[in-house]
Design a protein around this motif. Structure first.
Motif: not given
Length: 202
Positions: A77-102
Motif C-alpha cells: 500500500p505504501d507504493m500505491a501512488v507511484p504504481v497507480s501513476n504507472a497503471i493510469i498511463r497504461l490505461y490511457y495507452q490502451v485507450g481505456n480512458i474511463y478507467k484511467g480517469e477514474s
C-alpha cells in the motif's frame, strides 16, 4: 525476422528467469524468515514484479502488466501512488480512458504538481488533444528539467501538431538528458523527414 524472434526470445527468457526468482522468493517467505530478512525479500520481490510489469508493457502486453501492477499495489500500500501513476498511463495507452480517469481521480490529491501535469498530459493524448498535452508536458519540464519522458512526449505532441522543426529541437534537448535508443531512432527519423520536406520544397 530472425532479429525480431531473437529479441522476443531474449525478452521471454528474461521474464521466465524473473518469474523463477519470484517463485523462489515466495517459497522463502512461506518457509518463514526473521522480520528484517523478510522485509528485504518482500522489497526485492516487489522490485522484480515491477520489472516484469515494465517488460510486459514494453512488449505490448499491457493488460497483464496492469494486472501485475495491481497485485503490487495491493501487497504494498505504501507504493500505491507511484504504481497507480504507472497503471493510469497504461490505461490511457490502451485507450481505456474511463478507467484511467477514474483511478486518476482517486489519487489526484496525493500527487505532486509534476505528477499531476504528467498524468494530465497522458489523459490529453488519450483524447487526441495534442496542444493541451504539450502544455502539460511543458509545465513538467519547467518544474523538472531532468524529466526526459515529459520532454520526449512534448516533442511527440509537436510532431502531431505538424511542427516538425520544433519537434526536432525538443528531441535534441531530450537527448541531452537521456540517450535511450528509441529516442535516438526517432530523432534520426525526424532528420530524414525534414530532409525530404526540404527536398520537396525545392
Amino acid at each position: 525476422s530472425s532479429g525480431i524472434n531473437a529479441e522476443y526470445g531474449g525478452l521471454y527468457g528474461a521474464l521466465d528467469r524473473m518469474y523463477g526468482l519470484v517463485y523462489h522468493l515466495d517459497q522463502a517467505l512461506l518457509a518463514g524468515l526473521p522480520y528484517l530478512q523478510e522485509q528485504r525479500v518482500i522489497k526485492y520481490k516487489t522490485s522484480l514484479l515491477i520489472q516484469v510489469a515494465g517488460a510486459l508493457a514494453g512488449s505490448g502486453s499491457i493488460q497483464p502488466a496492469i494486472k501485475l501492477l495491481k497485485q503490487v499495489m495491493n501487497a504494498q500500500p505504501d507504493m500505491a501512488v507511484p504504481v497507480s501513476n504507472a497503471i493510469i498511463r497504461l490505461y490511457y495507452q490502451v485507450g481505456n480512458i474511463y478507467k484511467g480517469e477514474s483511478l486518476l481521480a482517486e489519487v489526484q490529491s496525493k500527487l505532486s504538481e509534476e505528477e499531476k501535469e504528467m498524468n494530465n498530459g497522458f489523459r490529453c493524448i488519450a483524447h487526441g488533444e495534442y496542444n493541451e498535452a504539450y502544455q502539460h508536458y511543458a509545465r513538467v519540464v519547467n518544474l523538472n528539467p531532468a524529466n526526459a519522458v515529459a520532454s520526449i512526449n512534448g516533442a511527440v505532441c509537436l510532431l502531431y501538431l505538424g511542427k516538425l522543426s520544433d519537434s526536432i529541437v525538443q528531441f535534441e534537448g531530450a537527448s541531452k538528458i537521456s540517450l535511450h535508443p528509441m529516442l535516438l531512432f526517432n530523432l534520426v527519423s525526424l532528420y530524414e523527414l525534414k530532409a525530404i520536406a526540404n527536398t520537396t520544397k525545392k
